[in-house]
Design an enzyme around this catalytic site. Structure first.
Site, PDB file in Angstrom:
ATOM      1  N   THR A 187      35.511   6.723 -13.102  1.00 17.76           N
ATOM      2  CA  THR A 187      36.972   6.844 -13.191  1.00 17.76           C
ATOM      3  C   THR A 187      37.347   8.310 -13.337  1.00 17.76           C
ATOM      4  OG1 THR A 187      37.123   4.655 -14.158  1.00 17.76           O
ATOM      5  CG2 THR A 187      39.006   6.127 -14.518  1.00 17.76           C
ATOM      6  N   GLN A 238      30.782  31.405 -13.703  1.00 18.18           N
ATOM      7  CA  GLN A 238      31.297  32.571 -14.455  1.00 18.18           C
ATOM      8  C   GLN A 238      32.243  33.417 -13.602  1.00 18.18           C
ATOM      9  OE1 GLN A 238      30.997  33.401 -17.650  1.00 18.18           O
ATOM     10  NE2 GLN A 238      29.562  31.807 -18.222  1.00 18.18           N
ATOM     11  N   SER A 268      33.597  25.439 -13.195  1.00 17.24           N
ATOM     12  CA  SER A 268      33.748  24.670 -14.435  1.00 17.24           C
ATOM     13  C   SER A 268      35.047  25.066 -15.115  1.00 17.24           C
ATOM     14  CB  SER A 268      32.558  24.973 -15.343  1.00 17.24           C
ATOM     15  OG  SER A 268      32.772  24.388 -16.607  1.00 17.24           O
ATOM     16  N   GLY A 269      35.877  24.063 -15.461  1.00 17.98           N
ATOM     17  CA  GLY A 269      37.216  24.314 -15.994  1.00 17.98           C
ATOM     18  C   GLY A 269      37.277  25.179 -17.242  1.00 17.98           C
ATOM     19  N   HIS A 270      36.329  24.939 -18.183  1.00 19.89           N
ATOM     20  CA  HIS A 270      36.481  25.587 -19.495  1.00 19.89           C
ATOM     21  C   HIS A 270      36.120  27.064 -19.506  1.00 19.89           C
ATOM     22  CE1 HIS A 270      32.201  25.667 -21.100  1.00 19.89           C
ATOM     23  NE2 HIS A 270      32.046  24.846 -20.082  1.00 19.89           N
ATOM     24  N   CYS A 298      23.914  28.826 -24.353  1.00 19.51           N
ATOM     25  CA  CYS A 298      23.139  27.607 -24.174  1.00 19.51           C
ATOM     26  C   CYS A 298      21.767  27.705 -24.808  1.00 19.51           C
ATOM     27  CB  CYS A 298      23.010  27.300 -22.688  1.00 19.51           C
ATOM     28  SG  CYS A 298      24.590  27.447 -21.881  1.00 19.51           S
TER      29      CYS A 298
HETATM   30  N1  PLP Z   1      26.490  27.851 -14.792  1.00 27.89           N
HETATM   31  C1  PLP Z   1      26.792  28.953 -15.492  1.00 27.89           C
HETATM   32  C2  PLP Z   1      26.578  30.281 -14.864  1.00 27.89           C
HETATM   33  C3  PLP Z   1      27.311  28.860 -16.793  1.00 27.89           C
HETATM   34  O1  PLP Z   1      27.600  29.960 -17.473  1.00 27.89           O
HETATM   35  C4  PLP Z   1      27.501  27.572 -17.345  1.00 27.89           C
HETATM   36  C5  PLP Z   1      27.997  27.395 -18.735  1.00 27.89           C
HETATM   37  O2  PLP Z   1      27.522  27.974 -19.673  1.00 27.89           O
HETATM   38  C6  PLP Z   1      27.178  26.442 -16.567  1.00 27.89           C
HETATM   39  C7  PLP Z   1      26.678  26.626 -15.300  1.00 27.89           C
HETATM   40  C8  PLP Z   1      27.360  25.055 -17.101  1.00 27.89           C
HETATM   41  O3  PLP Z   1      28.712  24.698 -17.077  1.00 27.89           O
HETATM   42  P1  PLP Z   1      29.286  23.499 -18.008  1.00 27.89           P
HETATM   43  O4  PLP Z   1      29.334  24.050 -19.392  1.00 27.89           O
HETATM   44  O5  PLP Z   1      30.638  23.227 -17.461  1.00 27.89           O
HETATM   45  O6  PLP Z   1      28.374  22.353 -17.853  1.00 27.89           O
END
Ligand code: PLP
Length: 393
Positions: free
Chosen positions: A239, A181, A201-203, A326
């Site tokens: 890959t 984050q 994390s890219g997104h 999540c």
């Molecule tokens: N760690 C944190 C603090 C996150 O907010 C998230 C995503 O919600 C993740 C890990 C997991 O990342 P990813 O969605 O790229 O698997």
């Protein structure tokens, strides 16, 4: 359907930035070779991949050979924790994390507990903080790893990683931080922080979904978790996702370049939202009021249920999460809020607004205008998980 739609769930995921999209496009139809191949299609793709690695390294204050591409934050976090399993044989089996880690760390630790690891879950205060003193007391002779997140995804609190890491380093214990984050939103300087491993994390910053990276300091040996063709110097087979890595790198570079102006703009919107929402009698801001992510404002509202609010806000065109995306949709009280001392009722009544540079002042005005009516309506509705046809991401 509401007349307008406001996306205020950027902590769950972001739109792909223009910079990322245009950087990625050639890697789908032109430079689509396998970077492990030695012909010209392969070498072109390899060049893109290695340039992406340099860009990510620069943006995170790392050296180029400290960046390993993964499939995202979850894989990076899992890898960092499982790496400790290898080290266990030599030194011990004790791992320290906090109660408010993302499930990618928390649930991994829980699984490792079943396999004989000894896990300490550090408690946090009401704002989501742990102190270096707490960590000092938790570390033992057999501690092999500490994993503490840089910024919390539900309440937005920024933790003092440099200080926490110094405690672990002094005791010779590996330190991992989940910076998923944080990266692209607040400065991240992997080498300066002193951490051994750091997940991104890219997104979460305008890159595509399904790509991330684990920073591994040169002094740190992390055994592979995914075995196969030996990509990523044998540490992460499979890959390579070249368009993903290129897109993530471009997004991160762009986010870092505009971080100052974006953070300032977003924090102004966030603070207007916070002061407006706090005018409502039943609202309480969660997390650290000062040391928080620029775009994140999360509240608990007494007398309502978070999932009902999310649903009513959605009907009004306002897209937010209850707690973390999540666990959203489960109707379960937020584990993070419970850890921060909120009772089960409050922890089920959380709403997270997460803004980006794409939000406007009008968005905040609209949210503040709608919220009082939505809260009144929400008080009359009881949540049942069956009412929802989505289960979060
Ligand atoms: N760690 C944190 C603090 C996150 O907010 C998230 C995503 O919600 C993740 C890990 C997991 O990342 P990813 O969605 O790229 O698997």
């Amino acid at each position: 359907m509401a007349e307008r739609r406001i996306y205020a769930d950027n902590a769950a995921t972001t739109a792909v930035s223009d910079a990322a999209l245009s950087a990625m496009l050639p890697y789908f139809k032109e430079c689509y070779g396998n970077p492990s191949a030695t012909h010209s299609f392969g070498t072109e793709a390899k060049r893109g991949l290695e340039e992406a690695r340099s860009t990510v390294a620069r943006a995170l204050g790392a050296r180029v050979n400290e960046i390993y591409f993964t499939s995202g934050g979850t894989e990076s976090d899992n890898w960092a924790l499982y790496a400790a399993a290898e080290l266990r044989k030599k030194k011990g089996s004790h791992i320290v994390i906090t109660e408010i880690e993302h499930s990618a760390v928390y649930r991994t630790a829980k699984e490792m507990e079943k396999k004989g690891f000894d896990i300490t879950f550090l408690p946090v205060d009401r704002e989501g903080h742990v102190t270096p003193e707490q960590l000092e007391d938790a570390i033992r002779d057999n501690t092999v790893l500490v994993s503490i997140m840089m910024a919390n995804n539900e309440i937005g609190t920024i933790l003092p990683i440099r200080e926490l890491c110094a405690v672990a380093r002094k005791r010779g214990v590996l330190f991992h931080t989940d910076a998923v984050q944080a990266a692209g939103h607040i400065p991240v300087d992997a080498v300066g922080l002193g951490v051994d491993m750091l997940s991104v994390s890219g997104h979460k910053f305008g890159g595509p979904k399904g790509v991330g990276a684990l920073y591994v300091n040169l002094r740190t040996v992390v055994p592979p978790m995914i075995i196969g063709g030996g990509q990523e110097k044998g540490r992460r087979s499979g890959t390579s996702n070249v368009p993903g890595a290129v897109g993530m790198a471009a997004a991160l570079e762009d986010a870092v370049l505009h971080m100052g102006e974006n953070a300032q703009k977003i924090a102004i919107l966030r603070d207007r939202l916070i002061s407006g929402v706090l005018q409502l009698p039943q609202a309480e801001l969660t997390g650290d009021p000062v040391h928080r992510l620029p775009g994140l404002a999360s509240f608990v509202f007494s007398g309502v249920e978070g999932e009902v609010l999310v649903s009513l806000l959605n009907e009004a065109g306002i897209c937010v999460s209850s707690g973390s995306a999540c666990s959203a949709g489960s109707g379960e009280p937020s584990r993070v809020l419970k850890a921060a001392g909120y009772d089960g009722t409050s922890a089920s009544a959380a709403i997270r607004f997460s803004l980006s540079e794409n939000n406007t002042s009008d968005d905040v005005t609209y949210i503040l205008a709608q919220l009082p009516f939505i809260l009144e309506k929400a008080k009359t509705i009881k949540f049942t998980a069956r009412d929802l046809d989505f289960d979060g991401d």
